[in-house]
Design a protein around this motif. Structure first.
Motif, mmCIF file in Angstrom:
data_model
loop_
_atom_site.group_PDB
_atom_site.id
_atom_site.type_symbol
_atom_site.label_atom_id
_atom_site.label_comp_id
_atom_site.label_asym_id
_atom_site.label_seq_id
_atom_site.Cartn_x
_atom_site.Cartn_y
_atom_site.Cartn_z
ATOM 1 N N LEU A 148 29.592 38.279 36.655
ATOM 2 C CA LEU A 148 30.721 37.830 37.471
ATOM 3 C C LEU A 148 31.326 39.038 38.184
ATOM 4 C CD1 LEU A 148 32.731 35.287 35.265
ATOM 5 C CD2 LEU A 148 31.027 34.804 37.022
ATOM 6 N N ILE A 149 31.837 38.818 39.375
ATOM 7 C CA ILE A 149 32.487 39.872 40.151
ATOM 8 C C ILE A 149 33.844 40.202 39.538
ATOM 9 C CG2 ILE A 149 33.512 40.445 42.386
ATOM 10 C CD1 ILE A 149 31.325 38.737 43.681
ATOM 11 N N LEU A 150 34.130 41.489 39.413
ATOM 12 C CA LEU A 150 35.444 41.933 38.953
ATOM 13 C C LEU A 150 36.276 42.312 40.169
ATOM 14 C CD1 LEU A 150 33.861 42.084 36.267
ATOM 15 C CD2 LEU A 150 35.149 44.175 35.742
ATOM 16 N N PRO A 151 37.299 41.516 40.511
ATOM 17 C CA PRO A 151 38.149 41.866 41.654
ATOM 18 C C PRO A 151 38.949 43.132 41.365
ATOM 19 C CG PRO A 151 39.054 39.990 40.466
ATOM 20 C CD PRO A 151 37.712 40.272 39.851
ATOM 21 N N GLN A 152 39.463 43.742 42.411
ATOM 22 C CA GLN A 152 40.196 44.988 42.252
ATOM 23 C C GLN A 152 41.365 44.839 41.281
ATOM 24 O OE1 GLN A 152 39.115 47.927 43.834
ATOM 25 N NE2 GLN A 152 40.475 48.795 42.296
ATOM 26 N N ALA A 153 42.004 43.680 41.290
ATOM 27 C CA ALA A 153 43.136 43.457 40.389
ATOM 28 C C ALA A 153 42.728 43.609 38.928
ATOM 29 C CB ALA A 153 43.726 42.070 40.626
ATOM 30 N N VAL A 154 41.500 43.206 38.596
ATOM 31 C CA VAL A 154 41.003 43.344 37.224
ATOM 32 C C VAL A 154 40.551 44.778 36.962
ATOM 33 C CG1 VAL A 154 39.187 42.620 35.613
ATOM 34 C CG2 VAL A 154 40.366 40.920 37.015
ATOM 35 N N LEU A 155 39.899 45.392 37.933
ATOM 36 C CA LEU A 155 39.451 46.780 37.773
ATOM 37 C C LEU A 155 40.620 47.712 37.468
ATOM 38 C CD1 LEU A 155 36.916 47.039 40.753
ATOM 39 C CD2 LEU A 155 36.361 46.869 38.320
ATOM 40 N N ASP A 156 41.793 47.371 37.978
ATOM 41 C CA ASP A 156 42.975 48.227 37.822
ATOM 42 C C ASP A 156 43.728 47.995 36.517
ATOM 43 O OD1 ASP A 156 42.455 49.325 40.304
ATOM 44 O OD2 ASP A 156 43.853 48.007 41.370
ATOM 45 N N LEU A 157 43.370 46.974 35.749
ATOM 46 C CA LEU A 157 44.171 46.614 34.572
ATOM 47 C C LEU A 157 44.022 47.575 33.388
ATOM 48 C CD1 LEU A 157 43.881 42.712 34.615
ATOM 49 C CD2 LEU A 157 45.921 44.094 35.028
ATOM 50 N N PRO A 158 42.828 47.929 32.946
ATOM 51 C CA PRO A 158 42.726 48.841 31.798
ATOM 52 C C PRO A 158 43.242 50.235 32.140
ATOM 53 C CG PRO A 158 40.673 47.636 32.141
ATOM 54 C CD PRO A 158 41.501 47.438 33.370
#
Length: 309
Positions: A89-99
């Motif tokens: 699944l594609i990880l949108p930028q909003a998810v990439l920035d969470l951790p």
């Protein structure tokens, strides 16, 4: 570390097992929804889900990470890092920035060579002598992020996509544990776009052998497409899978490509655009996998027959 793990197939499950064994706190496991599988097409859990449940880890299976509720579930974990391996699944930028430390990908090639969906098979098809694992800091591109660590894995003349997959899965599991242990000392290295190549997804039609090609290229194709989608041709108009083959030692063949030169228990020898290919294991339409000797025991096959027509 507090780790969110995202992955689906056995390649990813090996990494999850290694992270658990290393003592990392897996706060959430993301994997694709259960899919129909097998003859009965019953819903089956992914290899990663099975591993997660075996360790009592929380599992979340969204169809997309673009929805606010999915992103909220990830954010609630307050993870140090997300480790991603063949998630799908594609990880949108909003998810990439969470951790806190971002998202690290375990990619089965020596980036920037073979970005994309099928790096293992493409490396074999191209005749590469080595491949490996790249631990990469993910960005919004397709396998374009900065590289943190690499592990080289040789490719032998006997390797199939299956055997190379297993070697890379083990290497990837070890590499991600080492990368997390040494994270503070790793120096990100940008990928050189001039060296980039793309590993496109495989198709069944691509796995059809072109007998005009030289024997060494066809031998690589048989190995690269094993186990799936399986190299194939046609015999008497019916699909005919080739599961194990090697270049014939006798050299050039004086016959049109696709012509059966010899049929004996040692193998079916087929003329190619250059040299000849010895077929050792095959699967005829409606039959099971078998050796050339077993196939010939139940069917007469004489030289001069054309494969591929």
């Amino acid at each position: 570390m507090r780790v969110i793990f995202a992955g689906t197939p056995p390649f990813a499950a090996a990494a999850l097992e290694a992270l658990v064994a290393a003592g990392h706190e897996i706060v959430l496991v993301l994997t694709q929804p259960d899919r129909p599988a097998g003859r009965g097409m019953k819903l089956a859990a992914s290899a990663v889900k099975q591993a997660a449940l075996a360790h009592g880890l929380p599992v979340y299976q969204p169809t997309t990470l673009k929805r606010p509720e999915a992103q909220a579930r990830v954010a609630d974990c307050t993870a140090d890092v997300m480790v991603v391996a063949a998630y799908g699944l594609i990880l949108p930028q909003a998810v990439l920035d969470l951790p806190r430390l971002g998202c690290l990908n375990i990619h089965a090639s020596l980036l920037p060579r073979w970005r994309g969906a099928a790096p293992i098979q493409r490396a074999i098809l191209a005749g590469d002598r080595e491949t490996g694992i790249t631990i990469m800091q993910m960005d919004a591109g397709l396998d374009t992020g900065a590289m943190l660590a690499k592990t080289v894995v040789p490719i032998t003349d006997a390797d199939t996509a299956a055997t190379l997959h297993d070697a890379l899965a083990a290497a990837g599991a070890a590499a991600i544990v080492s990368a997390l242990d040494a994270y503070g000392t790793l120096v990100p290295q940008a990928q050189d776009e001039r060296d980039a190549s793309y590993a496109a997804k495989l198709s069944k039609e691509e796995a059809r052998l072109d007998w005009q090609q030289p024997a060494d290229a066809l031998a690589r194709a048989v190995r690269a497409f094993n186990p799936a989608p399986g190299a194939w041709t046609r015999l008497d108009g019916a699909p005919f899978k080739i599961l194990c083959a090697e270049v014939a030692r006798e050299g050039e063949a004086d016959a049109p490509p696709g012509t059966l030169l010899r049929a004996d228990p040692a193998g079916l020898v087929v003329a190619c655009g250059g040299g000849a290919l010895v077929l050792h294991e095959i699967q005829a339409a409606g039959s099971k996998r078998m050796t050339a000797a077993a196939f010939l025991a139940g069917r007469a096959l004489r030289p001069g027959v054309r494969l591929g027509d």
